[in-house]
Design a protein around this motif. Structure first.
Motif, mmCIF file in Angstrom:
data_model
loop_
_atom_site.group_PDB
_atom_site.id
_atom_site.type_symbol
_atom_site.label_atom_id
_atom_site.label_comp_id
_atom_site.label_asym_id
_atom_site.label_seq_id
_atom_site.Cartn_x
_atom_site.Cartn_y
_atom_site.Cartn_z
ATOM 1 N N THR A 18 -18.285 1.805 9.230
ATOM 2 C CA THR A 18 -19.096 0.986 8.078
ATOM 3 C C THR A 18 -17.955 0.171 7.339
ATOM 4 O O THR A 18 -18.243 -0.766 6.455
ATOM 5 C CB THR A 18 -19.652 1.650 7.067
ATOM 6 O OG1 THR A 18 -18.901 2.859 6.640
ATOM 7 C CG2 THR A 18 -20.959 2.313 7.751
ATOM 8 N N GLY A 19 -16.694 0.530 7.487
ATOM 9 C CA GLY A 19 -15.600 -0.366 6.663
ATOM 10 C C GLY A 19 -14.411 -0.134 7.599
ATOM 11 O O GLY A 19 -13.887 0.785 8.338
ATOM 12 N N THR A 20 -13.419 -1.055 7.340
ATOM 13 C CA THR A 20 -12.136 -0.927 7.813
ATOM 14 C C THR A 20 -11.175 -1.472 6.573
ATOM 15 O O THR A 20 -11.388 -2.154 5.842
ATOM 16 C CB THR A 20 -11.990 -2.313 8.715
ATOM 17 O OG1 THR A 20 -12.090 -3.595 8.336
ATOM 18 C CG2 THR A 20 -13.051 -2.142 10.140
ATOM 19 N N GLN A 21 -9.806 -1.053 6.871
ATOM 20 C CA GLN A 21 -8.815 -1.308 6.068
ATOM 21 C C GLN A 21 -7.320 -1.116 6.681
ATOM 22 O O GLN A 21 -7.423 -0.108 7.432
ATOM 23 C CB GLN A 21 -8.895 -0.226 4.850
ATOM 24 C CG GLN A 21 -7.820 -0.366 3.824
ATOM 25 C CD GLN A 21 -8.095 0.840 2.704
ATOM 26 O OE1 GLN A 21 -8.753 1.906 2.793
ATOM 27 N NE2 GLN A 21 -7.249 0.653 1.518
ATOM 28 N N LEU A 22 -6.507 -1.841 6.240
ATOM 29 C CA LEU A 22 -5.317 -1.717 6.724
ATOM 30 C C LEU A 22 -4.212 -1.232 5.421
ATOM 31 O O LEU A 22 -4.429 -1.647 4.490
ATOM 32 C CB LEU A 22 -4.595 -2.994 7.280
ATOM 33 C CG LEU A 22 -5.240 -3.599 8.427
ATOM 34 C CD1 LEU A 22 -4.695 -4.818 8.870
ATOM 35 C CD2 LEU A 22 -5.316 -2.687 9.484
ATOM 36 N N ARG A 23 -3.367 -0.247 6.060
ATOM 37 C CA ARG A 23 -2.386 0.156 4.699
ATOM 38 C C ARG A 23 -1.050 0.014 5.317
ATOM 39 O O ARG A 23 -0.585 0.821 6.442
ATOM 40 C CB ARG A 23 -2.726 1.589 4.187
ATOM 41 C CG ARG A 23 -4.043 1.770 3.602
ATOM 42 C CD ARG A 23 -4.229 3.048 2.920
ATOM 43 N NE ARG A 23 -4.197 4.368 3.825
ATOM 44 C CZ ARG A 23 -5.267 5.091 3.892
ATOM 45 N NH1 ARG A 23 -5.711 5.409 2.772
ATOM 46 N NH2 ARG A 23 -5.209 6.148 4.757
ATOM 47 N N GLY A 24 -0.145 -0.414 4.490
ATOM 48 C CA GLY A 24 1.100 -0.494 5.119
ATOM 49 C C GLY A 24 1.744 0.836 4.790
ATOM 50 O O GLY A 24 1.608 1.498 3.909
ATOM 51 N N GLN A 25 2.734 0.922 5.842
ATOM 52 C CA GLN A 25 3.648 2.350 5.570
ATOM 53 C C GLN A 25 5.060 2.208 5.521
ATOM 54 O O GLN A 25 5.438 1.094 6.369
ATOM 55 C CB GLN A 25 3.134 3.539 6.701
ATOM 56 C CG GLN A 25 1.619 3.821 6.650
ATOM 57 C CD GLN A 25 1.273 4.516 5.426
ATOM 58 O OE1 GLN A 25 2.215 5.635 4.975
ATOM 59 N NE2 GLN A 25 0.055 4.265 4.950
ATOM 60 N N LYS A 26 5.923 3.043 5.073
ATOM 61 C CA LYS A 26 7.453 2.646 5.266
ATOM 62 C C LYS A 26 7.998 4.248 5.388
ATOM 63 O O LYS A 26 7.593 5.091 4.655
ATOM 64 C CB LYS A 26 7.975 1.992 3.903
ATOM 65 C CG LYS A 26 7.550 0.743 3.750
ATOM 66 C CD LYS A 26 8.209 0.280 2.345
ATOM 67 C CE LYS A 26 7.725 -1.222 2.138
ATOM 68 N NZ LYS A 26 8.500 -1.694 0.868
ATOM 69 N N SER A 27 8.914 4.117 6.073
ATOM 70 C CA SER A 27 9.780 5.497 6.436
ATOM 71 C C SER A 27 11.303 4.904 6.605
ATOM 72 O O SER A 27 11.506 3.812 6.889
ATOM 73 C CB SER A 27 9.391 6.156 7.643
ATOM 74 O OG SER A 27 9.594 5.363 8.678
#
Length: 127
Positions: A18-27
């Motif tokens: 029902t929904g989509t999202q993108l989240r930036g990640q850093k390591s």
């Protein structure tokens, strides 16, 4: 069950997105280098969400993906009720993001991020 034998058991598994999202990640695996990846979050009914991660090494490509988001045709392919197999077929017909990665393997990482998030969500929805 061997890993290659999993698909017959999983391909008919239902998933509702029902929904989509993108989240930036850093390591920071090695100083001074910063690793950028993109987490794909797919949501379904209730509070369930499925996670996948685009692990392409190219920082500019990751940043473009995060800034521009999923293209409308990818989002349209993901949303709705599917089996994992029907969703895989829907994704076959669309490009998986803006500024597509130049390296062939990196294109697969993005596709696998979408499919991994869908699998995670489907398994949660199946209990």
């Amino acid at each position: 069950m061997a890993p290659q034998d999993s698909w017959p058991a999983l391909r008919g598994l239902s998933v509702e997105i029902t929904g989509t999202q993108l989240r930036g990640q850093k390591s920071h695996p090695a100083s001074p280098w910063t690793r950028h990846t993109t987490e794909v979050v797919l949501t379904g009914p209730g509070s369930t969400c499925g996670l996948g991660e685009d692990v392409n090494y190219a920082t500019p490509e990751q940043q473009a993906f995060q800034a521009e988001g999923l293209p409308p045709d990818v989002r349209a392919a993901l949303l709705g009720h599917h089996t994992l197999e029907s969703l895989a077929h829907r994704l076959d017909g669309v490009d998986s993001g803006p500024d597509l990665p130049r390296q062939p393997a990196a294109r697969l990482y993005r596709r696998w991020a979408l499919e991994s998030a869908a699998l995670d969500l489907a398994l949660q929805q199946a209990g």
